[in-house]
Design an enzyme around this catalytic site. Structure first.
Site, PDB file in Angstrom:
ATOM      1  N   GLU A  80       4.632   3.616   4.381  1.00  0.00           N
ATOM      2  CA  GLU A  80       3.738   4.764   4.380  1.00  0.00           C
ATOM      3  C   GLU A  80       3.081   4.934   5.744  1.00  0.00           C
ATOM      4  O   GLU A  80       2.685   3.964   6.394  1.00  0.00           O
ATOM      5  CB  GLU A  80       2.680   4.527   3.311  1.00  0.00           C
ATOM      6  CG  GLU A  80       1.536   5.493   3.278  1.00  0.00           C
ATOM      7  CD  GLU A  80       0.426   5.034   2.345  1.00  0.00           C
ATOM      8  OE1 GLU A  80      -0.430   5.882   1.989  1.00  0.00           O
ATOM      9  OE2 GLU A  80       0.402   3.833   1.975  1.00  0.00           O
ATOM     10  N   LEU A  82      -0.082   5.710   7.563  1.00  0.00           N
ATOM     11  CA  LEU A  82      -1.498   5.681   7.217  1.00  0.00           C
ATOM     12  C   LEU A  82      -2.340   6.379   8.273  1.00  0.00           C
ATOM     13  O   LEU A  82      -1.977   6.404   9.452  1.00  0.00           O
ATOM     14  CB  LEU A  82      -1.970   4.224   7.095  1.00  0.00           C
ATOM     15  CG  LEU A  82      -1.430   3.424   5.919  1.00  0.00           C
ATOM     16  CD1 LEU A  82      -1.884   1.969   6.027  1.00  0.00           C
ATOM     17  CD2 LEU A  82      -1.875   4.028   4.608  1.00  0.00           C
ATOM     18  N   ASP A 178      -1.881 -13.245  10.788  1.00  0.00           N
ATOM     19  CA  ASP A 178      -1.809 -12.808  12.192  1.00  0.00           C
ATOM     20  C   ASP A 178      -2.877 -11.744  12.416  1.00  0.00           C
ATOM     21  O   ASP A 178      -2.601 -10.633  12.848  1.00  0.00           O
ATOM     22  CB  ASP A 178      -0.414 -12.267  12.520  1.00  0.00           C
ATOM     23  CG  ASP A 178      -0.221 -12.024  14.021  1.00  0.00           C
ATOM     24  OD1 ASP A 178      -0.991 -12.602  14.823  1.00  0.00           O
ATOM     25  OD2 ASP A 178       0.685 -11.260  14.386  1.00  0.00           O
TER      26      ASP A 178
END
Length: 268
Positions: A80, A82, A178
């Protein structure tokens, strides 16, 4: 036409019309694609797109924000698109709440079902029930063969003493793995997505240590996240050593002063 873009469009059943590179993909190619039917998406490759897809789904299931996975194969991950463009300076409260939700998802041990990687640097994720052993064997000692001998000896000595420095069995929180500003999308005053994960279950302080390595979360973040465990400051350099060693191996001697500074902070 870019091959990765073509693969991504095919995975979600669309005709590719436009593609542009997305800034920030140090270890993977990241593209924004537009399809003939008006849809847009993000496509990236990487060490293991299907593993990353699982990680994003697990993050989303925790209640923390993450891009929806539209499709994944061995070659590409389609996600997606965003809203982004904001900065963490306005979204620290949102990030604190998001991380608290992420870390509230507990596992039964330390590790992850599969290994992963930062580019050519392997991330070994074998399950253990002893946290100091996990951090020593799977996060520090895996680098010894790739370090100058003087650094390797100091890292090895630190690893040997971890049973006296780290809690034996902290809650095995779901970690992003991370967590730095480049892997946090913000729009306005909210975090819209945590991206580029390297998930595993471990001590929640690991994500907080990584976040503070390159960014400066302040009081608003701390209040939103919640109370920290006693003596957490003493453990931060131990947890920061792993990403510092990864950067040294990936990007070269320019990161040796960081490694030296963190090792000194640990007392090694």
């Amino acid at each position: 036409m870019n091959r990765l873009a073509v693969i991504g469009a095919a995975l979600i059943g669309g005709e590719l019309r436009r593609v542009e590179a997305v800034h920030g993909g140090d270890l993977s190619e990241v593209l924004r694609i537009a399809l003939a039917d008006g849809r847009e998406a993000i496509v990236k490759n990487g060490p293991a797109p299907q593993t990353e897809a699982l990680m994003l789904r697990v993050i989303a299931a925790s209640g923390a924000p993450a891009p929806a996975v539209l499709a994944a194969s061995d070659e590409a991950l389609v996600m997606e698109l965003l809203p982004a463009g904001g900065t963490l300076s306005k979204a620290w409260v949102s990030l604190g709440l998001a991380l608290a939700r992420l870390h509230a998802t507990a596992g039964t041990g330390y590790g992850w079902p599969t290994n992963y990687a930062f580019g050519p640097v392997a991330i070994e994720n074998g399950w253990t029930e002893d946290w100091p052993r996990f951090w020593a064997e799977h996060r520090l000692m895996t680098h010894l063969a790739h370090l100058p001998s003087a650094l390797a000896r100091r890292v090895e000595a630190l690893a040997a003493g971890l049973p006296n420095r780290l809690p034996a069995r902290p809650t095995p929180a779901l970690l992003h793995g991370d967590l730095w500003g480049g892997n946090i999308l913000a729009a306005g005053d909210r975090v819209s997505g945590l991206i580029d994960p390297a998930c595993y279950h471990g001590h929640a302080e690991v994500d907080l240590a990584m976040l503070g390595l390159f960014d400066q979360p302040g009081a608003a973040f701390a209040e939103a996240y919640g109370a920290l465990e006693p003596d957490n400051d003493e453990r931060l350099p131990i947890y920061r050593l792993w990403p510092a060693l990864v950067h040294l191996r990936l990007f070269g001697e320019g990161y040796r002063p960081m490694v030296e500074r963190i090792l000194h902070a640990t007392g090694a």
